[in-house]
Design a protein around this motif. Structure first.
Motif, short mmCIF file in Angstrom:
data_model
loop_
_atom_site.label_atom_id
_atom_site.label_comp_id
_atom_site.label_asym_id
_atom_site.label_seq_id
_atom_site.Cartn_x
_atom_site.Cartn_y
_atom_site.Cartn_z
N TYR A 42 12.55 -1.42 -13.23
CA TYR A 42 11.43 -1.29 -14.14
C TYR A 42 11.60 -2.27 -15.31
N TYR A 43 10.46 -2.66 -15.86
CA TYR A 43 10.45 -3.52 -17.05
C TYR A 43 9.80 -2.72 -18.19
N PHE A 44 10.45 -2.79 -19.40
CA PHE A 44 9.95 -2.08 -20.58
C PHE A 44 9.95 -3.03 -21.78
N ARG A 45 8.91 -2.82 -22.66
CA ARG A 45 8.81 -3.62 -23.88
C ARG A 45 8.20 -2.73 -24.98
N PHE A 46 8.69 -2.99 -26.23
CA PHE A 46 8.14 -2.24 -27.36
C PHE A 46 8.05 -3.16 -28.58
N THR A 47 7.14 -2.80 -29.50
CA THR A 47 6.96 -3.49 -30.78
C THR A 47 6.68 -2.44 -31.86
N ALA A 49 0.84 -1.21 0.00
CA ALA A 49 0.00 0.00 0.00
C ALA A 49 0.87 1.25 0.00
N ASP A 50 1.99 1.15 0.70
CA ASP A 50 2.91 2.29 0.74
C ASP A 50 3.74 2.40 -0.53
N ARG A 51 3.92 1.27 -1.23
CA ARG A 51 4.75 1.26 -2.42
C ARG A 51 4.00 1.91 -3.59
N PRO A 52 4.66 2.70 -4.38
CA PRO A 52 4.00 3.32 -5.55
C PRO A 52 3.66 2.27 -6.61
N LYS A 53 2.51 2.48 -7.24
CA LYS A 53 2.06 1.56 -8.28
C LYS A 53 2.23 2.26 -9.62
N VAL A 54 3.08 1.65 -10.45
CA VAL A 54 3.42 2.26 -11.73
C VAL A 54 3.31 1.23 -12.83
N ALA A 55 2.47 1.52 -13.85
CA ALA A 55 2.33 0.65 -15.01
C ALA A 55 1.66 1.42 -16.12
N ILE A 97 3.35 -0.96 -29.98
CA ILE A 97 3.02 -0.88 -28.56
C ILE A 97 4.28 -0.51 -27.78
N PHE A 98 4.11 0.36 -26.77
CA PHE A 98 5.16 0.70 -25.80
C PHE A 98 4.56 0.50 -24.42
N SER A 99 5.20 -0.37 -23.59
CA SER A 99 4.66 -0.73 -22.26
C SER A 99 5.80 -0.75 -21.24
N GLY A 100 5.41 -0.56 -19.98
CA GLY A 100 6.38 -0.65 -18.90
C GLY A 100 5.69 -0.63 -17.54
N PHE A 101 6.41 -1.14 -16.51
CA PHE A 101 5.86 -1.11 -15.15
C PHE A 101 6.99 -1.27 -14.14
N PHE A 138 -3.64 2.82 -23.11
CA PHE A 138 -4.52 1.73 -22.61
C PHE A 138 -4.52 1.69 -21.08
N THR A 139 -3.32 1.83 -20.49
CA THR A 139 -3.17 1.81 -19.04
C THR A 139 -2.09 2.83 -18.69
N ASN A 140 -2.36 3.60 -17.58
CA ASN A 140 -1.35 4.56 -17.15
C ASN A 140 -1.50 4.78 -15.64
N ILE A 141 -1.22 3.70 -14.86
CA ILE A 141 -1.33 3.77 -13.40
C ILE A 141 -0.13 4.53 -12.86
N GLY A 142 -0.41 5.53 -12.09
CA GLY A 142 0.63 6.40 -11.55
C GLY A 142 0.92 7.59 -12.43
N GLN A 143 0.35 7.62 -13.65
CA GLN A 143 0.51 8.75 -14.58
C GLN A 143 1.98 9.10 -14.83
N ALA A 144 2.82 8.06 -14.90
CA ALA A 144 4.25 8.31 -15.14
C ALA A 144 4.57 8.43 -16.63
N TYR A 145 3.67 7.99 -17.52
CA TYR A 145 3.89 8.11 -18.98
C TYR A 145 3.09 9.28 -19.51
N SER A 146 3.73 10.01 -20.39
CA SER A 146 3.08 11.18 -21.02
C SER A 146 2.80 10.88 -22.49
#
Length: 319
Positions: free
Chosen positions: A237-242, A183-189, A310-314, A215-223
């Motif tokens: 962090y983990y990142f993937r692109f196609t 709960a204290d840890r930030p959620k980023v995806a 697609i560009f994804s990360g969390f 599609f998903t932007n939990i924590g609003q870290a992606y612009s």
């Protein structure tokens, strides 16, 4: 001489009567009747002897002493006969008592036989009961043993349950702690598609691809405006692109940057109907670090509602 013969005959009669009394062949009422007849016969015989004596006394001179002796003898015979009758009555009573005793004895013997049979039957039943009792005792002992085994198993199970409850409590505490930490840890995806406009590029210079379909932007870290991901916390962090291209004889590919550092370069030539390039990385980022995808100069991509680019990360975990 004739007097002596008469005296001898009288003695023989008395002896015969006595012998009949002692023989005990008659008892009860018959004995009383026969005793009376014998008494009359004896008296008659004595009277006959007396008559004979009177007749003979007229013929011979007999001494008066003999007559007195005969009379005394008659009185003794009568007295003896009375005693004999009394003895016969006593004997009859004794015989009756003996018969009653024998009857009682027969009854007692029958009862004794019955009780002996009863005792034998009871002994047999007692043996059967003892056998059943022994069997029951063995069964009870077996049940006690089984109960002891079951009790031991139950005790072992209770101990295991106690251990499991302890472990469960510890696990629940750990889960609660993890939940608290989580709960204290930030959620980023985040995950985003490129465009619905179709072809992008090629360009004369390298450009940053702006994946605008979020599609998903939990924590609003992606612009989606800049196409840049900015790390909100220090972590792994983990990142993937196609990227995808459908134009024939066209090159497609992409760079992945960590801040200003190019981390990977993936490309391919479309010599058929279409070509696709993918790659993924796990990066350690500091708070404020950026990650983005760039299209090399001279390269192009194609995207539409199929979301081929697609560009994804969390965030895996914070540091």
């Amino acid at each position: 001489m004739r007097s002596a013969a008469v005296f001898l005959a009288l003695l023989l009669c008395l002896q015969w009567t006595w012998a009949q009394g002692e023989s005990g062949e008659v008892t009860g009422t018959d004995a009383e009747t026969e005793g009376g007849n014998r008494q009359e016969e004896v008296q008659f015989e004595i009277q006959g002897v007396g008559a004979a004596h009177d007749q003979s006394s007229s013929q011979t001179n007999i001494s008066p002493d003999i007559w007195a002796e005969l009379k005394e003898l008659r009185d003794m015979a009568i007295e003896h006969r009375s005693k004999i009758e009394k003895l016969e009555q006593e004997n009859a009573a004794t015989q009756a008592r003996l018969t009653a005793s024998e009857s009682k004895n027969a009854v007692l013997e029958a009862k004794m036989s019955f009780y002996e049979n009863l005792v034998t039957e009871l002994q047999r039943e007692n043996k059967v009961l003892e056998t059943r009792m022994s069997s029951s005792e063995n069964e009870v002992a077996e049940l006690k043993r089984e109960n002891a085994d079951l009790l031991a198993r139950v005790t072992a199970s209770e101990n295991k349950i106690t251990v499991l409850e302890t472990r469960m409590s510890s696990s629940e505490n750990e889960v609660a702690e993890l939940k608290r930490e989580n709960a204290d840890r930030p959620k980023v995806a985040f995950s985003a598609g490129l465009t619905d406009a179709g072809s992008v590029g090629p360009f004369d210079t390298e450009i940053t691809l702006k994946f605008s379909k979020v599609f998903t932007n939990i924590g609003q870290a992606y612009s989606p405006t800049t196409g840049i991901f900015t790390a909100p916390v220090r972590g792994i962090y983990y990142f993937r692109f196609t990227v995808w291209e459908v134009r024939s004889s066209a090159w497609t590919g992409a760079y992945l940057y960590h801040n200003e550092k190019r981390m990977t370069y993936s490309f391919d030539l479309n010599d058929n109907r279409y070509v696709s390039v993918s790659n993924a990385l796990i990066l350690q980022l500091e708070k404020g670090d950026v990650v983005y995808i760039a299209l090399p100069s001279g390269y192009g991509v194609y995207d539409n509602s199929g979301n081929h680019n697609i560009f994804s990360g969390f965030l895996l975990f914070a540091l």
